[in-house]
Enzyme design. Structure first.
Site, PDB file in Angstrom:
ATOM      1  N   LYS A  13       1.489  -4.252  -8.787  1.00 43.05           N
ATOM      2  CA  LYS A  13       1.183  -5.585  -9.339  1.00 43.05           C
ATOM      3  C   LYS A  13       1.744  -6.690  -8.451  1.00 43.05           C
ATOM      4  CE  LYS A  13       3.441  -4.812 -13.180  1.00 43.05           C
ATOM      5  NZ  LYS A  13       3.976  -3.471 -12.874  1.00 43.05           N
ATOM      6  N   ARG A  88       4.018  -8.545 -21.526  1.00 42.01           N
ATOM      7  CA  ARG A  88       4.420  -7.136 -21.565  1.00 42.01           C
ATOM      8  C   ARG A  88       4.513  -6.609 -22.985  1.00 42.01           C
ATOM      9  NH1 ARG A  88       7.375  -6.805 -16.390  1.00 42.01           N
ATOM     10  NH2 ARG A  88       8.057  -4.664 -16.234  1.00 42.01           N
ATOM     11  N   ARG A 127      10.734   2.017  -2.364  1.00 34.62           N
ATOM     12  CA  ARG A 127      10.635   0.549  -2.236  1.00 34.62           C
ATOM     13  C   ARG A 127      11.945  -0.044  -1.711  1.00 34.62           C
ATOM     14  NH1 ARG A 127       8.693  -2.972  -7.155  1.00 34.62           N
ATOM     15  NH2 ARG A 127      10.265  -1.790  -8.287  1.00 34.62           N
ATOM     16  N   ARG A 160      16.346  -1.755  -5.261  1.00 32.41           N
ATOM     17  CA  ARG A 160      16.596  -2.381  -6.554  1.00 32.41           C
ATOM     18  C   ARG A 160      17.384  -1.444  -7.464  1.00 32.41           C
ATOM     19  NH1 ARG A 160      10.968  -5.048  -8.651  1.00 32.41           N
ATOM     20  NH2 ARG A 160      11.619  -4.010 -10.568  1.00 32.41           N
ATOM     21  N   ARG A 171      11.888   2.797 -17.739  1.00 34.12           N
ATOM     22  CA  ARG A 171      10.884   1.731 -17.581  1.00 34.12           C
ATOM     23  C   ARG A 171       9.482   2.252 -17.911  1.00 34.12           C
ATOM     24  NH1 ARG A 171      12.022   0.295 -11.693  1.00 34.12           N
ATOM     25  NH2 ARG A 171      10.266  -1.147 -11.842  1.00 34.12           N
TER      26      ARG A 171
HETATM   27  P1  AP5 Z   1       5.060  -3.255  -6.324  1.00 32.07           P
HETATM   28  O1  AP5 Z   1       3.967  -4.132  -5.882  1.00 32.07           O
HETATM   29  O2  AP5 Z   1       6.457  -3.763  -6.304  1.00 32.07           O
HETATM   30  O3  AP5 Z   1       4.737  -2.682  -7.781  1.00 32.07           O
HETATM   31  P2  AP5 Z   1       4.925  -3.403  -9.192  1.00 32.07           P
HETATM   32  O4  AP5 Z   1       3.833  -2.898 -10.062  1.00 32.07           O
HETATM   33  O5  AP5 Z   1       5.068  -4.877  -9.027  1.00 32.07           O
HETATM   34  O6  AP5 Z   1       6.293  -2.728  -9.614  1.00 32.07           O
HETATM   35  P3  AP5 Z   1       7.576  -3.338 -10.328  1.00 32.07           P
HETATM   36  O7  AP5 Z   1       8.558  -2.204 -10.330  1.00 32.07           O
HETATM   37  O8  AP5 Z   1       8.036  -4.604  -9.700  1.00 32.07           O
HETATM   38  O9  AP5 Z   1       7.032  -3.601 -11.731  1.00 32.07           O
HETATM   39  P4  AP5 Z   1       7.802  -3.758 -12.998  1.00 32.07           P
HETATM   40  O10 AP5 Z   1       6.758  -4.246 -13.909  1.00 32.07           O
HETATM   41  O11 AP5 Z   1       8.538  -2.563 -13.473  1.00 32.07           O
HETATM   42  O12 AP5 Z   1       8.981  -4.753 -12.585  1.00 32.07           O
HETATM   43  P5  AP5 Z   1       9.213  -6.296 -12.836  1.00 32.07           P
HETATM   44  O13 AP5 Z   1       9.810  -6.840 -11.617  1.00 32.07           O
HETATM   45  O14 AP5 Z   1       8.032  -6.952 -13.419  1.00 32.07           O
HETATM   46  O15 AP5 Z   1       4.966  -1.905  -5.460  1.00 32.07           O
HETATM   47  C1  AP5 Z   1       5.957  -0.891  -5.552  1.00 32.07           C
HETATM   48  C2  AP5 Z   1       6.136  -0.228  -4.167  1.00 32.07           C
HETATM   49  O16 AP5 Z   1       4.912   0.403  -3.807  1.00 32.07           O
HETATM   50  C3  AP5 Z   1       6.461  -1.223  -3.036  1.00 32.07           C
HETATM   51  O17 AP5 Z   1       7.376  -0.631  -2.160  1.00 32.07           O
HETATM   52  C4  AP5 Z   1       5.109  -1.452  -2.336  1.00 32.07           C
HETATM   53  O18 AP5 Z   1       5.279  -1.724  -0.957  1.00 32.07           O
HETATM   54  C5  AP5 Z   1       4.425  -0.095  -2.553  1.00 32.07           C
HETATM   55  N1  AP5 Z   1       2.969  -0.221  -2.693  1.00 32.07           N
HETATM   56  C6  AP5 Z   1       2.266  -1.189  -3.350  1.00 32.07           C
HETATM   57  N2  AP5 Z   1       0.949  -0.938  -3.283  1.00 32.07           N
HETATM   58  C7  AP5 Z   1       0.794   0.206  -2.577  1.00 32.07           C
HETATM   59  C8  AP5 Z   1      -0.337   0.991  -2.172  1.00 32.07           C
HETATM   60  N3  AP5 Z   1      -1.597   0.637  -2.471  1.00 32.07           N
HETATM   61  N4  AP5 Z   1      -0.096   2.118  -1.467  1.00 32.07           N
HETATM   62  C9  AP5 Z   1       1.165   2.492  -1.151  1.00 32.07           C
HETATM   63  N5  AP5 Z   1       2.281   1.789  -1.497  1.00 32.07           N
HETATM   64  C10 AP5 Z   1       2.097   0.674  -2.211  1.00 32.07           C
HETATM   65  O19 AP5 Z   1      10.318  -6.247 -14.002  1.00 32.07           O
HETATM   66  C11 AP5 Z   1      11.612  -5.768 -13.779  1.00 32.07           C
HETATM   67  C12 AP5 Z   1      12.427  -5.931 -15.056  1.00 32.07           C
HETATM   68  O20 AP5 Z   1      12.521  -7.321 -15.420  1.00 32.07           O
HETATM   69  C13 AP5 Z   1      11.848  -5.244 -16.299  1.00 32.07           C
HETATM   70  O21 AP5 Z   1      12.200  -3.880 -16.375  1.00 32.07           O
HETATM   71  C14 AP5 Z   1      12.452  -6.096 -17.420  1.00 32.07           C
HETATM   72  O22 AP5 Z   1      13.791  -5.745 -17.656  1.00 32.07           O
HETATM   73  C15 AP5 Z   1      12.413  -7.505 -16.826  1.00 32.07           C
HETATM   74  N6  AP5 Z   1      11.157  -8.209 -17.136  1.00 32.07           N
HETATM   75  C16 AP5 Z   1      10.243  -8.678 -16.238  1.00 32.07           C
HETATM   76  N7  AP5 Z   1       9.214  -9.258 -16.848  1.00 32.07           N
HETATM   77  C17 AP5 Z   1       9.469  -9.169 -18.189  1.00 32.07           C
HETATM   78  C18 AP5 Z   1       8.748  -9.546 -19.349  1.00 32.07           C
HETATM   79  N8  AP5 Z   1       7.541 -10.148 -19.279  1.00 32.07           N
HETATM   80  N9  AP5 Z   1       9.311  -9.285 -20.557  1.00 32.07           N
HETATM   81  C19 AP5 Z   1      10.522  -8.700 -20.659  1.00 32.07           C
HETATM   82  N10 AP5 Z   1      11.244  -8.278 -19.596  1.00 32.07           N
HETATM   83  C20 AP5 Z   1      10.714  -8.506 -18.356  1.00 32.07           C
END
Ligand code: AP5
Length: 216
Positions: A13, A88, A127, A160, A171
Site C-alpha cells: 500500500k 482500518r 523491509r 521497523r 498485525r
Molecule cells: P509496503 O509498501 O511498505 O507495504 P504496506 O502495505 O504499506 O505495509 P505496512 O506494513 O506499512 O502496512 P501496515 O498497514 O501494516 O502499516 P502502517 O504503517 O499503515 O511494502 C512492504 C515491503 O515490500 C517494502 O520493503 C517494499 O519495498 C516491498 N514491496 C512493495 N511492493 C512490492 C512488490 N510488488 N514486489 C516486491 N516487494 C514489494 O501501520 C503501522 C501501525 O500504525 C499499525 O499497526 C497501527 O498500530 C498504526 N496505525 C496506522 N494506521 C492506523 C489506523 N488507520 N488506525 C489505527 N492504527 C493505525
C-alpha cells in the site's frame, strides 16, 4: 479524486500509494507514516501511539480519525488524496464518509490489494526504512545502492519495530478481524475494485492505475 488502498500489512500500500500520488499530483495520506513521525519526535500523539504500534494493535479510532479530519481540511487535499492504512475499521470508514460529506466530497474508489500471506512475510521481514526521510527499501526486491544507506538522503536504514515476526502475526490477525470487514462494506457501496498485488512494483502500479480508470 479520493482513493483508498486496502490490503494486509506488506501488501505494498505504502509503496504504491506514494507512486500513485506523485503521478497523479495527489496527497499521499498514510496514517502509519504520520504516527511513526509523531513517535520519532516524541510528541504527545507519538507517546500515546507507540505502545499500540509496537504490539501490532490499532491506535484508538478517535485518535486517527482526528488526524485525518485535520489533514483533509488543508487546501492541498482538494485535488485528490490516496489514503494508505486508513480507514482500518468500520467506524473509521463511517467517519471518513461523514468528513468527506461535510467537505462536499466523496470517495471515488477503494482498491483491495491482494497478496498471499507467504509473500507478506517475505516482504515485511526484508523491509528497511530510512530513519531520516522514511524512504522504503527491500533487501532483495528494492535494495539500496549501498547496503544500510538511503539512496535519497544518505540516512541510516533500519528495520521497523513492528516488522519482527511475532508482531507481524498480530498485525495480520488484527487485519483479518478489524479491517477485512471493510471489503464488503465498500462492495455494498459499489466503489470496490480488486487488484493483484504480486509481481514487479511497476507492473502493480499500472494495474492499479487501470483499476481506477487512469491508463498510462
Ligand atoms: P509496503 O509498501 O511498505 O507495504 P504496506 O502495505 O504499506 O505495509 P505496512 O506494513 O506499512 O502496512 P501496515 O498497514 O501494516 O502499516 P502502517 O504503517 O499503515 O511494502 C512492504 C515491503 O515490500 C517494502 O520493503 C517494499 O519495498 C516491498 N514491496 C512493495 N511492493 C512490492 C512488490 N510488488 N514486489 C516486491 N516487494 C514489494 O501501520 C503501522 C501501525 O500504525 C499499525 O499497526 C497501527 O498500530 C498504526 N496505525 C496506522 N494506521 C492506523 C489506523 N488507520 N488506525 C489505527 N492504527 C493505525
Amino acid at each position: 479524486m479520493y482513493l483508498v488502498l486496502i490490503g494486509p500489512p506488506g501488501s505494498g500500500k505504502g509503496t504504491q500509494a506514494k507512486r500513485m500520488a506523485e503521478e497523479l499530483g495527489f496527497v499521499h495520506l498514510s496514517t502509519g507514516d504520520i504516527l511513526r513521525e509523531a513517535v520519532r519526535e516524541g510528541t504527545p500523539l507519538g507517546l500515546e501511539a507507540k505502545k499500540y504500534m509496537e504490539e501490532g494493535r490499532l491506535v484508538p479510532d478517535e485518535v486517527v480519525i482526528g488526524i485525518v479530519r485535520e489533514k483533509l481540511r488543508s487546501p492541498e487535499c482538494e485535488k485528490g488524496v490516496v489514503f494508505d492504512g486508513f480507514p482500518r475499521t468500520i467506524s473509521q470508514a463511517e467517519a471518513l464518509d461523514r468528513i468527506l460529506e461535510e467537505l462536499g466530497r466523496r470517495l471515488d474508489r477503494v482498491v483491495e490489494v491482494e497478496v498471499s500471506e507467504e509473500e507478506v512475510l517475505r516482504r515485511l521481514t526484508g523491509r528497511r526504512t530510512c530513519r531520516n526521510c522514511g524512504a522504503m527499501y527491500h533487501v532483495f526486491f528494492e535494495p539500496p545502492k549501498v547496503e544500510g544507506v538511503c539512496d535519497k538522503c544518505g540516512g541510516p536504514l533500519y528495520q521497523r519495530e513492528d516488522d519482527k515476526e511475532d508482531v507481524i502475526k498480530e498485525r495480520l490477525r488484527v487485519y483479518r478481524k478489524d479491517t477485512e470487514p471493510l471489503i464488503s462494506y465498500y462492495e455494498k457501496k459499489g466503489v470496490l475494485v480488486k487488484v493483484k498485488g504480486e509481481g514487479p512494483i511497476e507492473e502493480v502500479k499500472q494495474r492499479l492505475l487501470e483499476a481506477i480508470g487512469v491508463r498510462r
